[in-house]
Design a protein around this motif. Structure first.
Motif, short mmCIF file in Angstrom:
data_model
loop_
_atom_site.label_atom_id
_atom_site.label_comp_id
_atom_site.label_asym_id
_atom_site.label_seq_id
_atom_site.Cartn_x
_atom_site.Cartn_y
_atom_site.Cartn_z
N TYR A 53 6.19 1.39 18.73
CA TYR A 53 6.59 1.42 17.32
C TYR A 53 6.11 0.12 16.69
CZ TYR A 53 9.11 0.72 13.03
OH TYR A 53 9.40 0.44 11.71
N VAL A 54 5.42 0.25 15.56
CA VAL A 54 4.91 -0.93 14.85
C VAL A 54 5.20 -0.78 13.38
CG1 VAL A 54 2.88 -2.34 14.34
CG2 VAL A 54 3.02 -1.14 16.52
N ASN A 55 5.61 -1.88 12.75
CA ASN A 55 5.73 -1.92 11.30
C ASN A 55 4.79 -2.98 10.76
OD1 ASN A 55 7.10 -3.41 8.76
ND2 ASN A 55 7.58 -1.22 8.70
N TYR A 56 3.90 -2.55 9.87
CA TYR A 56 3.01 -3.48 9.19
C TYR A 56 3.51 -3.68 7.76
CZ TYR A 56 -0.52 -2.50 12.82
OH TYR A 56 -1.19 -2.36 14.01
N ASP A 57 3.52 -4.93 7.31
CA ASP A 57 3.77 -5.23 5.91
C ASP A 57 2.44 -5.71 5.34
OD1 ASP A 57 4.48 -6.16 3.43
OD2 ASP A 57 6.30 -7.16 4.10
N ILE A 58 1.71 -4.79 4.71
CA ILE A 58 0.37 -5.08 4.21
C ILE A 58 0.41 -5.11 2.69
CG2 ILE A 58 -2.04 -4.31 4.17
CD1 ILE A 58 -1.55 -2.97 6.85
N ASP A 59 0.17 -6.29 2.14
CA ASP A 59 0.21 -6.47 0.68
C ASP A 59 1.53 -5.95 0.11
OD1 ASP A 59 -2.37 -7.52 0.78
OD2 ASP A 59 -3.28 -5.54 0.58
N ASN A 60 2.62 -6.32 0.80
CA ASN A 60 3.98 -5.94 0.39
C ASN A 60 4.23 -4.44 0.45
OD1 ASN A 60 4.83 -8.64 -0.19
ND2 ASN A 60 3.73 -8.53 -2.15
N ASN A 61 3.42 -3.75 1.21
CA ASN A 61 3.61 -2.31 1.40
C ASN A 61 3.98 -2.07 2.87
OD1 ASN A 61 3.60 0.49 0.91
ND2 ASN A 61 1.47 0.64 1.62
#
Length: 388
Positions: free
Chosen positions: A256-264
């Motif tokens: 399980y991975v969570n990316y915060d890319i450009d506040n998304n």
């Protein structure tokens, strides 16, 4: 041997022998009236010196390093106070080579070696070709691994980055936009039942189809569970976990991975499996799902690895929106970062061609999800890697 060290050696030997009572003179060439009689007698009775087979001491003969090492070896076996032990330890470092040759372990030397920095590295030359590219690049990296104490290790790596020739090979000038930089720097320690690595470090999940890129943060391992959190490039962030297990002939990992890319915020769920069918063949499968709140896309790779041949054949199918910018496929000389989705065959060949030298070949026949060919349907790559 310098005079100062010899003085310390003789003084230490005499101190060790000081409490030994005097006995009859063991050496025929050291008369009772000789100025060194008492000292030599005590050294002999303490077993620190034994003289020669003919019963002589030969005090006028220059002492060899091996003979001095034998005096130190004897002193190492004695019951010493702190000052005596410090002197003998110093001597054991000076005569370490001779002592080791005599089969005597030098503990302080072992600790010193453990604390030394180990240097290794690799160098790569790579060529890639397709309709939209024809490139050659070079990379060199140097690793520094060291032990600070029994519970603290460090790693650092310098890299040149990928230095490329200009595209038409009309000259030999390197692309100078890349400079030598520190691309990993971290420490590892055990705490709370976890093995923790803090700092800039490589992070690979499964076979790297989901994620194969460095993070700056922390990764903690407890048995088969790995947890991580940190920053990616720019302001992008990541956190997640991976769990691995062995089930019969299968090795399985779940991610399980969570990316915060450009506040998304982007949630990714993945799984990887390798099933050993025979000693020569392993079935491979890798899957992940990307959900950014508006787009829900899947990516899959499956195929066979022929272990003894070094040959791997995979079919990749990446839907629109599921093309992870941190996948190992973006480590190719020409990545697919601008392709929203793609599918097709990938064949890899990995072979050792000499000691510490490997050859890696890759062929990709990819098209977009709408059927449009990518790079004419043929992307090739060859690389030679050397480790030192």
């Amino acid at each position: 041997m310098n005079k100062r060290l010899l003085k310390v050696a003789v003084t230490t030997a005499l101190t060790v022998a000081f409490a030994v009572p005097a006995f009859a003179n063991p050496f025929t060439d050291v008369p009772a009236k000789h100025w060194a009689y008492d000292a030599v007698n005590k050294l002999a009775q303490a077993g620190v010196v034994s003289g020669y087979g003919d019963g002589t001491f030969k005090g006028d003969k220059t002492v060899s390093r091996y003979e001095m090492a034998s005096v130190v070896a004897t002193a190492m076996q004695k019951n010493l106070n702190s000052d005596q032990k410090a002197a003998v330890d110093k001597l054991s470092q000076e005569f370490a080579a001779e002592l080791i040759g005599m089969g005597i372990k030098v503990n302080n030397l072992d600790n010193k070696v453990d604390n030394m920095v180990k240097i290794s590295g690799d160098a790569r030359v790579r060529y890639g070709n397709g309709d939209s590219f024809d490139n050659t690049d070079f990379r060199a990296r140097v690793n520094f691994d060291g032990k600070i104490n029994d519970n603290l290790k460090f790693n650092a790596r310098l890299t040149s980055g990928n230095m490329g020739y200009n595209g038409d090979f009309s000259g030999s000038d390197f692309n100078t936009t890349n400079t030598i930089k520190l691309d990993t720097a971290n420490v590892t320690f055990n705490a709370l039942g976890l093995t923790n690595t803090v700092g800039r470090q490589d992070l690979t999940l499964g076979n790297g189809f989901l994620h194969d890129s460095a993070i700056t943060g922390i990764a903690s391992q407890a048995g088969n569970l790995k947890m991580f959190a940190g920053n990616l490039k720019d302001t992008n962030k990541i956190y997640g976990a991976e769990y691995g297990m062995k089930l019969g002939a299968a090795n399985i990992t779940a991610d399980y991975v969570n990316y915060d890319i450009d506040n998304n915020s982007v949630d990714v769920y993945g799984a990887n499996i390798g099933i050993k069918l025979t000693n020569s063949v392993t079935a491979l499968g890798e899957f992940y799902n990307v959900d950014d709140g508006t787009t829900d896309g899947n990516a899959a790779a499956y195929g066979l690895k022929f272990n003894k041949l070094g040959l791997t054949a995979l079919y990749r199918d990446v839907e629109d929106g599921a093309n992870s910018p941190y996948s190992n496929i973006h480590n190719d000389i020409q990545n697919l970062k601008n392709e929203n989705g793609y599918k097709g065959l990938e064949v890899r060949y990995d072979r050792a061609i000499a000691k510490n030298t490997t050859l890696n070949l890759k062929y990709q026949d990819f098209e977009k999800q709408d059927g449009t060919e990518i790079d004419g349907g043929a992307r090739t790559q060859a690389a030679i890697n050397v480790k030192f």
